[in-house]
Design a protein around this motif. Structure first.
Motif, mmCIF file in Angstrom:
data_model
loop_
_atom_site.group_PDB
_atom_site.id
_atom_site.type_symbol
_atom_site.label_atom_id
_atom_site.label_comp_id
_atom_site.label_asym_id
_atom_site.label_seq_id
_atom_site.Cartn_x
_atom_site.Cartn_y
_atom_site.Cartn_z
ATOM 1 N N VAL A 125 18.837 -1.140 5.075
ATOM 2 C CA VAL A 125 19.069 -0.962 4.044
ATOM 3 C C VAL A 125 18.147 -1.781 3.175
ATOM 4 C CG1 VAL A 125 20.364 -0.937 1.829
ATOM 5 C CG2 VAL A 125 21.703 -0.378 4.175
ATOM 6 N N VAL A 126 17.931 -2.639 3.826
ATOM 7 C CA VAL A 126 16.612 -3.219 2.452
ATOM 8 C C VAL A 126 15.586 -3.511 2.704
ATOM 9 C CG1 VAL A 126 16.486 -6.004 2.205
ATOM 10 C CG2 VAL A 126 19.500 -5.725 2.254
ATOM 11 N N SER A 127 15.264 -3.563 3.949
ATOM 12 C CA SER A 127 13.748 -2.519 4.535
ATOM 13 C C SER A 127 13.682 -1.428 3.892
ATOM 14 C CB SER A 127 13.626 -3.022 6.180
ATOM 15 O OG SER A 127 14.228 -4.035 6.078
ATOM 16 N N ALA A 128 14.948 -0.302 3.746
ATOM 17 C CA ALA A 128 14.375 0.506 3.308
ATOM 18 C C ALA A 128 13.213 0.544 2.105
ATOM 19 C CB ALA A 128 15.433 2.064 2.951
ATOM 20 N N ASP A 129 13.497 -0.638 1.079
ATOM 21 C CA ASP A 129 13.054 -0.755 -0.374
ATOM 22 C C ASP A 129 11.918 -1.088 -0.096
ATOM 23 O OD1 ASP A 129 15.112 0.130 -1.718
ATOM 24 O OD2 ASP A 129 15.632 -1.963 -2.420
ATOM 25 N N GLU A 130 10.675 -0.946 1.019
ATOM 26 C CA GLU A 130 9.840 -1.705 1.426
ATOM 27 C C GLU A 130 8.025 -0.843 0.192
ATOM 28 O OE1 GLU A 130 6.423 -3.365 4.794
ATOM 29 O OE2 GLU A 130 8.091 -2.483 5.236
ATOM 30 N N GLY A 131 9.233 0.402 0.316
ATOM 31 C CA GLY A 131 7.652 1.344 -0.447
ATOM 32 C C GLY A 131 7.625 0.745 -1.902
ATOM 33 N N ARG A 132 8.356 0.008 -2.551
ATOM 34 C CA ARG A 132 8.344 -0.043 -3.841
ATOM 35 C C ARG A 132 7.785 -1.390 -4.768
ATOM 36 N NH1 ARG A 132 13.807 0.063 -7.013
ATOM 37 N NH2 ARG A 132 15.398 0.552 -5.572
ATOM 38 N N SER A 133 6.924 -2.218 -3.251
ATOM 39 C CA SER A 133 5.940 -2.918 -3.595
ATOM 40 C C SER A 133 4.142 -2.414 -3.985
ATOM 41 C CB SER A 133 5.073 -3.685 -3.151
ATOM 42 O OG SER A 133 5.604 -3.809 -1.978
ATOM 43 N N GLN A 134 4.163 -0.839 -3.371
ATOM 44 C CA GLN A 134 3.012 -0.203 -3.070
ATOM 45 C C GLN A 134 2.555 0.227 -4.613
ATOM 46 O OE1 GLN A 134 2.474 0.418 -0.315
ATOM 47 N NE2 GLN A 134 0.573 1.433 -1.086
ATOM 48 N N PHE A 135 3.038 -0.141 -5.739
ATOM 49 C CA PHE A 135 2.751 -0.077 -6.943
ATOM 50 C C PHE A 135 1.031 -1.097 -6.891
ATOM 51 C CE2 PHE A 135 3.737 -3.553 -9.586
ATOM 52 C CZ PHE A 135 4.660 -3.974 -9.457
ATOM 53 N N ALA A 136 1.960 -2.443 -6.354
ATOM 54 C CA ALA A 136 1.203 -3.441 -6.091
ATOM 55 C C ALA A 136 -0.215 -3.310 -5.445
ATOM 56 C CB ALA A 136 1.658 -5.235 -5.824
ATOM 57 N N VAL A 137 -0.386 -2.382 -4.484
ATOM 58 C CA VAL A 137 -0.945 -2.573 -3.810
ATOM 59 C C VAL A 137 -2.572 -1.750 -4.119
ATOM 60 C CG1 VAL A 137 -2.022 -0.698 -1.663
ATOM 61 C CG2 VAL A 137 -0.162 -2.265 -1.440
ATOM 62 N N GLU A 138 -1.737 -0.029 -4.775
ATOM 63 C CA GLU A 138 -2.743 0.851 -6.237
ATOM 64 C C GLU A 138 -3.460 -0.239 -7.340
ATOM 65 O OE1 GLU A 138 0.180 3.917 -6.872
ATOM 66 O OE2 GLU A 138 0.471 3.743 -5.263
ATOM 67 N N ARG A 139 -2.862 -1.212 -7.407
ATOM 68 C CA ARG A 139 -3.113 -1.470 -9.304
ATOM 69 C C ARG A 139 -4.402 -2.661 -8.707
ATOM 70 N NH1 ARG A 139 0.695 -1.738 -13.242
ATOM 71 N NH2 ARG A 139 1.395 0.586 -12.328
ATOM 72 N N VAL A 140 -4.321 -3.123 -7.133
ATOM 73 C CA VAL A 140 -4.691 -4.368 -6.729
ATOM 74 C C VAL A 140 -6.227 -3.551 -6.471
ATOM 75 C CG1 VAL A 140 -5.387 -6.063 -4.457
ATOM 76 C CG2 VAL A 140 -3.123 -6.293 -6.167
ATOM 77 N N ARG A 141 -6.155 -2.283 -5.625
ATOM 78 C CA ARG A 141 -7.448 -2.190 -5.367
ATOM 79 C C ARG A 141 -8.236 -1.635 -6.449
ATOM 80 N NH1 ARG A 141 -6.893 -0.315 0.417
ATOM 81 N NH2 ARG A 141 -9.087 0.582 -0.284
ATOM 82 N N ALA A 142 -7.288 -0.348 -7.260
ATOM 83 C CA ALA A 142 -7.926 -0.851 -8.441
ATOM 84 C C ALA A 142 -9.178 -1.182 -8.569
ATOM 85 C CB ALA A 142 -7.068 -0.013 -9.599
#
Lengths: 213, 213
Positions: A125-142
């Motif tokens: 259940v906890v691991s299912a949330d992993e996608g949430r930090s994806q926004f951080a990836v996008e901001r860092v790449r930008a």
């Protein structure tokens, strides 16, 4: 196995990891976000951590453990990790959120393999949330696209996050042998332990690549 | 009326009030709670504030407003309120959580009387959470039972919280006349305004009595 001291330790360390990550991310969001939308995005991640904390605490109570007592041995090492890795700007905060969450998920996944199914389910259940930090990836790449020179500094920062985590992890393993034994001796043999470290390294490498670092 | 600048201001000030309360309570919980259970209890309240923020932000977006722009005028006065009322111990943090939330709820209730029904409904949802801060009342009462001498100091603290809120409120009203007009001129007549202030004072008095102050 469900109520062994190793299981209480495992749920305790994860619970305090989530509770402390919640507080630190919230603080980083308020102090470092360049806009209210960014602040909300990182706060959203912090709130998800709190929800994980709630699940872990309730699971401890359900198993008959005192959640406070189960978390207590891990307060100092986790607080020390946060103190040694206080981000000094927004990009460092994003990298910390993403890498820190990644380390936690790796830990969850490895633990789940060696646990009672009811606890393994919680971990899912906890691991299912992993996608949430994806926004951080996008901001860092930008940000790196706009300023490629920042990548060396951020790669160094990511290594420091992992290095400090390993060093606190060694302290915890020495102080809590039952936890260490459960995670490591639960593995079938030396080859499996090597494969575990290979997986952790590989996952971290993937995260660095995702960030463009 | 739904999309008048006064409504955007109202939703904007409430949204930033919730977002900033979330960050400050989380910080107070991490820095001042005497136990991990207390820390979790105040963090729980903080997370509820974040959930309110989310509702208000989404409502702003739905009405076609830019949530960031709607919140922006209120960042400085609300941050100033928090800076001037940083609790220095756990009891002050609890009184602040309870009194601060109370002031916010009074504000919601008064606003709801003068708003479009769709927004009034949102206000109802947020207000339904009021019971959450009840734990603060219990802890403060227990502390005062153990140390009655603390009550003078805490009563003074509660007055300071309200005084600083009024002073920031006056600044906001002067800077955002449409908001002030909506809240005050929406009232039918001078007698209704007097009744509104009487209600606010009465509610605050009830809260002080609940705390044993």
């Amino acid at each position: 196995m469900k109520d062994s001291p190793g299981v209480f330790d495992l749920l305790g360390v994860l619970a305090y990891a989530e509770l402390s990550a919640f507080a630190r991310m919230t603080d980083d969001a308020a102090a470092l976000a360049p806009s209210l939308a960014d602040r909300a995005a990182l706060s959203e991640l912090a709130v998800a951590e709190y929800e994980h904390f709630r699940l872990l605490r309730d699971q401890l109570a359900e198993l008959g453990a005192d959640p406070e007592r189960a978390m207590a041995p891990f307060v100092e090492p986790l607080d020390a990790w946060h103190a040694q890795t206080a981000p000094s700007d927004w990009l460092q905060a994003l990298v910390k959120a993403y890498v820190g969450e990644g380390i936690a998920f790796d830990f969850y996944r490895e633990a789940a393999k060696r646990l009672d199914p009811s606890i393994a389910k919680l971990v899912d259940v906890v691991s299912a949330d992993e996608g949430r930090s994806q926004f951080a990836v996008e901001r860092v790449r930008a940000a790196l696209k706009a300023d490629p020179a920042a990548s060396g500094r951020l790669a160094l920062w990511a290594r420091r996050l992992v290095g400090e985590a390993l060093s606190q992890g060694q302290r915890v393993a020495a102080a809590r042998p039952e936890l260490a034994r459960m995670l490591v001796e639960g593995a079938d043999d030396q080859a499996e332990i090597s494969r575990m470290f290979a997986r952790l390294t590989e996952e971290h490498g993937k995260r660095m690549a995702a960030l463009g670092l």
